[in-house]
Design a protein around this motif. Structure first.
Motif, PDB file in Angstrom:
ATOM      1  N   ASN A 236       0.791  -1.070   0.098  1.00  0.00           N
ATOM      2  CA  ASN A 236      -0.049   0.015  -0.053  1.00  0.00           C
ATOM      3  C   ASN A 236       0.743   1.174   0.064  1.00  0.00           C
ATOM      4  O   ASN A 236       0.265   2.496   0.191  1.00  0.00           O
ATOM      5  CB  ASN A 236      -0.918   0.015   1.281  1.00  0.00           C
ATOM      6  N   GLY A 237       2.165   1.178  -0.128  1.00  0.00           N
ATOM      7  CA  GLY A 237       3.089   2.289  -0.161  1.00  0.00           C
ATOM      8  C   GLY A 237       2.955   2.723  -1.460  1.00  0.00           C
ATOM      9  O   GLY A 237       2.380   2.490  -2.515  1.00  0.00           O
ATOM     10  N   ALA A 238       3.725   4.035  -1.488  1.00  0.00           N
ATOM     11  CA  ALA A 238       3.754   4.774  -2.729  1.00  0.00           C
ATOM     12  C   ALA A 238       5.063   4.212  -3.462  1.00  0.00           C
ATOM     13  O   ALA A 238       5.994   3.684  -2.998  1.00  0.00           O
ATOM     14  CB  ALA A 238       4.056   6.348  -2.522  1.00  0.00           C
ATOM     15  N   ILE A 239       5.102   4.825  -4.847  1.00  0.00           N
ATOM     16  CA  ILE A 239       6.045   4.679  -5.664  1.00  0.00           C
ATOM     17  C   ILE A 239       6.799   5.980  -5.762  1.00  0.00           C
ATOM     18  O   ILE A 239       6.167   7.208  -5.942  1.00  0.00           O
ATOM     19  CB  ILE A 239       5.504   4.241  -7.213  1.00  0.00           C
ATOM     20  N   VAL A 240       7.936   5.874  -5.497  1.00  0.00           N
ATOM     21  CA  VAL A 240       8.967   7.237  -5.414  1.00  0.00           C
ATOM     22  C   VAL A 240       9.672   7.175  -6.857  1.00  0.00           C
ATOM     23  O   VAL A 240      10.485   6.288  -6.970  1.00  0.00           O
ATOM     24  CB  VAL A 240       9.603   7.322  -4.168  1.00  0.00           C
ATOM     25  N   LEU A 241       9.799   8.506  -7.702  1.00  0.00           N
ATOM     26  CA  LEU A 241      10.277   8.419  -8.909  1.00  0.00           C
ATOM     27  C   LEU A 241      11.454   9.692  -8.618  1.00  0.00           C
ATOM     28  O   LEU A 241      11.025  10.819  -8.040  1.00  0.00           O
ATOM     29  CB  LEU A 241       9.586   8.840 -10.061  1.00  0.00           C
ATOM     30  N   ASP A 242      12.756   9.403  -8.688  1.00  0.00           N
ATOM     31  CA  ASP A 242      13.696  10.621  -8.698  1.00  0.00           C
ATOM     32  C   ASP A 242      13.246  11.610  -9.799  1.00  0.00           C
ATOM     33  O   ASP A 242      12.793  11.110 -10.836  1.00  0.00           O
ATOM     34  CB  ASP A 242      14.818   9.914  -8.957  1.00  0.00           C
TER      35      ASP A 242
END
Length: 969
Positions: free
Chosen positions: A187-193
């Motif tokens: 359920n976490g986020a996807i983090v994009l640089d």
């Protein structure tokens, strides 16, 4: 007792000769006569066998009157090859070539001429089909295994696939893989640089919008954001050119339970620490700069590599190593049970077409240059960037980074437009980031003279002599120290003679359309005419950057607009987008358009997608990716949609119904009379109708999906419109829509923000580089020619069905006992009586010099045959002869002439080594094994390996080049 099948005249041969197939071929008067195989007397003979006196009469019976278009297909008149090529020259001349230093994932490169001529322009490579029959695909499978090995070595990860579509969608696939695999942080986020390529950010956000997960774009130079993280995506080097050691950041992310993907430039990885050594779980990227032209955005092969433990969730195709019946190492596609036709809505991905031909080019570029050659190219690009950086810094220009690989980003407050214009005036394209920032990307084509001109555009100067640069070296902490590409294949072919022979040796191992008919149902392996292929490698088309200014791309945009308009006329829709770079992506784009339409009306609850049980497997997978729930509709015994079940499913989901996905003609190869009723029922319930265009080769000029009930269709340019399959790609899957869906066609990933026009490919026009092929095909054929091609495809399929029905019953037929453009041969009763399977027949066809039809789809235990309009009667009869001879061998098993295990069917295919060996000891003669048809004595294809053990290959997954010793006896 055994039959002398090599000298006997079979019933098919006798009948065909009596029908006139032995007559002299008519003189071809134009391109249409060259494209359509059966003309004049041959067509008349085929019509007599089917029981009709004209093509029109056959079409009138086969195609339901209720869906026939009311007027002929009106396009420009057919043009000659010379006229078409001249027109393409004029269009290409409207594009302006330049030195491309825009970067942003696309770079100048030199395609070695030996690879250009002997892979890209060689029909032995570009007309081959996906290697689902591995015994006749060993050449392209070896080339793809080289690709995988190259990627594994450069990324320092143990498993790589055999290519994906482009870098942006590969990152999106990696994001979905991380979400599937990271159950603990689901359920976490996807983090994009924030250093990720802009088009990649857009595509990932679009997927997230459809599937409902969170995406955070953050400057990771400042550390990870707070909160739960499912997956992290880094770009190496970043879009601004920056190179950082991310090992500590990756370790921190993993401590917090996240999986980590690095989007990496493979050329840079020859010099910098690879993702696997920095702790990444996944690496993705593009191999475009490994010898693949810019092509205005594609086709370009992407790659994905993963750590151990993720291989069974890996999307796309995976080439593995097993053994054949003699114990010889042999290549095959591994883990095929992951394919969409098996897993459907549970598939790991909707991707069907890959970019095999482009992956092969990239792998051969690596074989050609070897590890040291790649390092030299990388150092040259890096040194060019260092030289330019030093010159700019000396002129007082601020640089964004001190550590970079090939891209320098300069801050020039208020001067960016002026500098970009000054460079363009010198024939050079730079990247305009904003009013104050300019990016310059160097590559293997960058020369000292180019650097001099770039510096001058900034008001600086550089030493044109190209002296050794000083400063801006890669930090020691990020430099690569490990070896790569140590397998002998990457150091054995240094001279052009060696390379030429290696390419020839591999292509000789395969069966492609340049050797034989490929009778695959649902895949339409038709002529890819040389005149159609010619223009794609012209520099005016091939060297254009996808983000070049519009002033330089007038020709490209004219060709694309014209092709889109003609496809709209052909299909009866109002608008077409050619952005989707595969049929599966066209499906997704069509469903996203339906989604956007419902959302625009406030019908967010409409998420149910009805899909017949017989549909293409990618349909269900695409629906899931579009955020829809799949509900399966049963099919009746005759292959048509079960209307009672359809009504029940519509009633049960009336308020939530988003769409139905149907294939027409049906996947069972027949024209269902009730297609309008199906469309009307779904429309009445508020849903939209998606019509899969995989079988459009049976409709062009006769019926238009947009007129008989469709709201949206995808087309397959690599089927109906002559783009070659390339051993498993490239493909193009345009999406065609009625006007109410037009606002929701795919947007431009380079500029997209958050609308419902969700982009599905990295570049605005997808795989534009192959569009001149389809444009030329339509231009060469004209409306009348396209219509005649469709009728001829119907004739060829019905001829095969009529001639083989007594030997292998045709499973489904429509009105008048006719089929559409393909027919399904039912072997299930023969299997029950003799044990001989459809796979046995498929493998035995190799001994007759044929690629097998489609095996066990859409019905297990069957073969689906599509001869296409391009095959002449002689070749079709040769296939029929082979099938009848194989039926004779099945009867021999039934009669006890030999056991099933001792039969030529179960022992097929037969290699030259087996047939020529000192020991034989089989119940059938060597001649029956090797030369079952008389014509083969002068022209025989021997498969390089015998039947391959697929199960063993899946149990013992080997997906990189095996040691050379494994092939020694």
């Amino acid at each position: 007792m055994t039959a002398d099948l090599s000298t006997a005249e079979t019933p098919a041969t006798s009948a065909a000769n009596s029908l006139g197939s032995a007559e002299a071929a008519p003189v071809a008067e134009g391109f249409v006569d060259r494209h359509i195989g059966a003309r004049a007397g041959s067509a008349e003979a085929m019509l007599r066998a089917v029981g009709y006196d004209s093509l029109d009469a056959l079409a009138d019976m086969a195609v339901p009157a209720a869906i026939r278009q009311g007027s002929p297909l009106v396009l420009n008149p057919a043009r000659s090859e010379e006229e078409t090529l001249a027109q393409l020259r004029a269009i290409a001349g409207k594009n302006k070539t330049a030195v491309q230093m825009i970067g942003q994932g696309y770079y100048g490169t030199h395609t070695p001429p030996v690879i250009l001529r002997n892979v890209v322009e060689d029909p032995a490579w570009y007309t081959a089909y996906t290697p689902y029959q591995p015994e006749i695909s060993q050449g392209r499978l070896e080339a793809l295994l080289n690709f995988q090995t190259m990627v594994q070595d450069l990324t320092a990860l143990p498993i790589a696939n055999a290519s994906l579509l482009d870098e942006a969608t590969a990152v999106a696939e990696a994001v979905l893989l991380m979400r599937r695999s990271n159950k603990a942080k689901a359920n976490g986020a996807i983090v994009l640089d924030s250093e990720t390529l802009p088009q990649t950010i857009a595509v990932v956000k679009g997927r997230a919008k459809a599937l409902g997960f969170d995406v955070i774009v953050a400057d990771l130079a400042n550390g990870l954001p707070d909160g739960e993280i499912t997956g992290l995506v880094l770009q190496q080097p970043g879009v601004s050119g920056v190179v950082r050691n991310s090992a500590a950041l990756i370790a921190e992310a993993k401590e917090r339970g996240a999986l980590v993907t690095v989007a990496a430039d493979l050329l840079a990885l020859t010099l910098i620490t690879p993702p696997g050594e920095q702790g990444a779980d996944i690496a993705v990227g593009s191999v475009q700069r490994f010898g693949v032209p810019l092509f205005f955005g594609g086709p370009h092969a992407a790659y994905m590599a993963v750590r151990k433990g993720l291989e069974r969730s890996l999307p796309g195709r995976l080439v593995g190593v097993s053994k054949d019946s003699a114990g010889t190492p042999a290549y095959r596609l591994a883990l095929q049970t992951r394919e969409q036709h098996i897993r459907r809505e549970k598939a790991t991905s909707n991707i069907c077409t890959a970019q095999a031909l482009l992956a092969i080019v990239a792998s051969m570029y690596a074989v050609y240059h070897g590890p040291e050659g790649l390092k030299r190219i990388a150092r040259r690009a890096h040194d060019s960037a260092r030289t330019l950086a030093a010159a700019l810094q000396e002129a007082g220009i601020e640089l964004m980074h001190e550590s970079f690989f090939d891209t320098v980003t300069a801050r020039v407050p208020g001067r960016a437009a002026e500098i970009v214009a000054a460079a363009e005036a010198r024939g050079i394209n730079l990247r305009s980031i904003d009013a104050d920032t300019v990016g310059i990307s160097c590559d293997e084509t960058t020369t000292p003279a180019v650097l001099t001109d770039v510096a001058a555009a900034f008001g600086a100067s550089v030493d044109a002599a190209g002296s050794q640069p000083e400063g801006f070296e890669l930090p020691e902490a990020i430099r690569r120290t490990s070896d790569f590409m140590t397998h002998p294949v990457f150091s054995s072919y240094r001279s052009e003679t060696q390379m030429l022979r290696y390419l020839r040796r591999l292509s000789d191992r395969d069966l492609a359309l340049d050797r034989t008919m490929i009778p695959l149902g649902s895949c339409t392996m038709k002529l890819n005419a040389t005149a159609e292929m010619q223009a794609m490698t012209w520099p005016e088309f091939a060297s254009i950057h996808p983000f070049a200014p519009d002033s330089q791309t007038e020709g490209w945009r004219e060709l694309i607009a014209d092709l889109e308009a003609k496809l709209a006329v052909i299909t009866g829709y109002d608008r077409v987008s050619i952005q989707p770079n595969a049929g599966s992506q066209g499906e997704l784009a069509g469903l996203l358009a339906i989604r956007g339409y419902h959302h625009s009306r406030g019908d967010d609850q409409r998420t149910v997608c009805l899909i017949p049980a017989s549909a293409h497997g990618t349909n269900a997978a695409s629906a899931v990716l579009a955020g829809m729930k799949v509900v399966v509709v049963a099919t009746a015994d005759d292959g048509a949609i079960d209307h009672a079940d359809l009504r029940a499913k519509i009633d049960a989901h009336r308020d939530n119904l988003a769409a139905i996905m149907i294939t027409y003609p049906s996947t069972h190869g027949v024209f269902d009379d009730d297609v309008r009723d199906v469309c009307d029922a779904v429309h009445e319930a508020g849903g939209q109708v998606y019509i899969d265009g995989a079988n459009l080769n049976a409709l062009v000029g006769l019926a238009q999906p947009g007129e008989f009930g469709g709201d949206v269709s995808h087309l397959n340019l690599h089927k109906t419109f002559c783009i070659p399959h390339g051993g498993g790609g490239p493909g193009v899957g345009p999406v065609a829509v009625k006007s109410h869906l037009a606002p929701f066609l795919p947007g431009d990933a380079a500029t997209w923000t958050d609308g419902e026009d969700i982009p599905v490919s990295a570049s605005r026009f997808g795989s534009a580089g192959v569009l001149p092929i389809s444009w030329a095909y339509v231009n060469l054929m004209g409306g009348e020619g396209l219509t005649e091609a469709t009728k001829s495809a119907l004739l060829a399929a019905n001829y095969v069905a009529a001639r083989l029905n007594d030997y292998f019953p045709v499973l489904y037929t429509g009105k008048g006992g006719l089929v559409a453009h393909e027919c399904i041969l039912d072997l299930r009763d023969l299997t029950a009586k003799t044990g001989v399977t459809a796979e046995d027949v498929a493998k035995r066809l190799v001994d007759y010099g044929f690629h097998a039809p489609t095996l066990s789809f859409p019905v297990a235990g069957t073969l689906m045959v599509e001869p296409t309009e391009s095959e002449d009667l002689g070749e079709i009869d040769r296939f029929i002869d082979a099938m009848i001879a194989i039926r004779t061998e099945i009867d021999q098993v039934a009669a006890g002439d030999f056991t099933l295990e001792g039969s030529p069917l179960r022992n097929a295919p037969h290699t030259a080594v087996v047939v020529a060996g000192n020991e034989w000891g089989r119940a059938y003669p060597r001649e029956q094994a090797a030369f079952p048809m008389r014509s083969q004595r002068m022209d025989k294809y021997f498969p390089p390996v015998g039947r391959i053990d697929g199960a063993a290959g899946d149990r013992n997954l080997i997906c990189s080049c095996p040691p050379i010793e494994d092939f020694e006896n």
